[in-house]
Scaffold this active site. Structure first.
Site, PDB file in Angstrom:
ATOM      1  CG  ASN A  41      -6.431 -17.575  12.154  1.00 31.46           C
ATOM      2  OD1 ASN A  41      -5.609 -17.700  11.251  1.00 31.46           O
ATOM      3  ND2 ASN A  41      -6.738 -18.558  12.975  1.00 31.46           N
ATOM      4  CD  GLU A  43      -6.365 -20.087  17.529  1.00 30.31           C
ATOM      5  OE1 GLU A  43      -7.019 -20.758  16.725  1.00 30.31           O
ATOM      6  OE2 GLU A  43      -5.584 -20.600  18.363  1.00 30.31           O
ATOM      7  CB  CYS A  52     -11.828 -13.267  11.714  1.00 28.98           C
ATOM      8  SG  CYS A  52     -12.995 -14.064  12.844  1.00 28.98           S
ATOM      9  CD  GLU A  54     -12.584 -14.063   7.096  1.00 34.35           C
ATOM     10  OE1 GLU A  54     -13.108 -15.091   6.647  1.00 34.35           O
ATOM     11  OE2 GLU A  54     -12.085 -14.002   8.251  1.00 34.35           O
ATOM     12  CB  CYS A  85     -17.342 -15.869  11.756  1.00 38.71           C
ATOM     13  SG  CYS A  85     -16.727 -14.192  12.031  1.00 38.71           S
ATOM     14  CB  CYS A  88     -15.775 -11.987   8.977  1.00 32.74           C
ATOM     15  SG  CYS A  88     -14.428 -11.816  10.188  1.00 32.74           S
TER      16      CYS A  88
END
Length: 130
Positions: A41, A43, A52, A54, A85, A88
């Site tokens: 990830n 940010e 993310c 994934e 999420c 994803c």
């Protein structure tokens, strides 16, 4: 084979850029070619502009010219395994069949096994575009 994916996901998790949440996630996906792609990830202070783990692994896979996911491993520093999420889940369904195994894990070794279809029942697919 999952040990290789676990090791890859744990290693790439350390590269996560998570200065705001401190919640690092690593993902590793194996493709039909046998290649393992990793993502973490990333940010951004301008939420929700982050990426993310994934999605990062899938982007690396596509950049390399691969397209078929056959196994997924996601690890996070949480008390229980964390599912992908919604976005994803849809991304995984784009490149993996419903029966593709997905392992969700913690850094402490707890694991939960599921499939792409179980994570996203009724997935939107190309058939809906006809």
């Amino acid at each position: 084979m999952s040990d290789t994916l676990r090791d890859a996901a744990l290693a790439v998790r350390e590269n996560a850029h998570a200065p705001y949440s401190q919640f690092k996630v690593g993902a590793a996906i194996r493709t039909a070619s046998g290649t393992v792609y990793r993502g973490c990830n990333v940010e951004n202070v301008a939420y929700p502009e982050g990426t993310c783990a994934e999605a990062g692994a899938i982007a690396a896979m596509c950049a390399a010219g691969d397209r078929e996911v056959v196994e997924v491993y996601v690890v996070a520093g949480s008390p229980t395994p964390v599912p992908p999420c919604g976005g994803c889940r849809q991304k995984l369904a784009e490149f993996g069949a419903g029966d593709v195994p997905v392992t969700l894990a913690t850094v402490d070794g707890a694991e939960q096994r599921t499939t792409v279809a179980a994570l996203l029942p009724g997935a939107f697919d190309a058939g809906h575009m006809a």
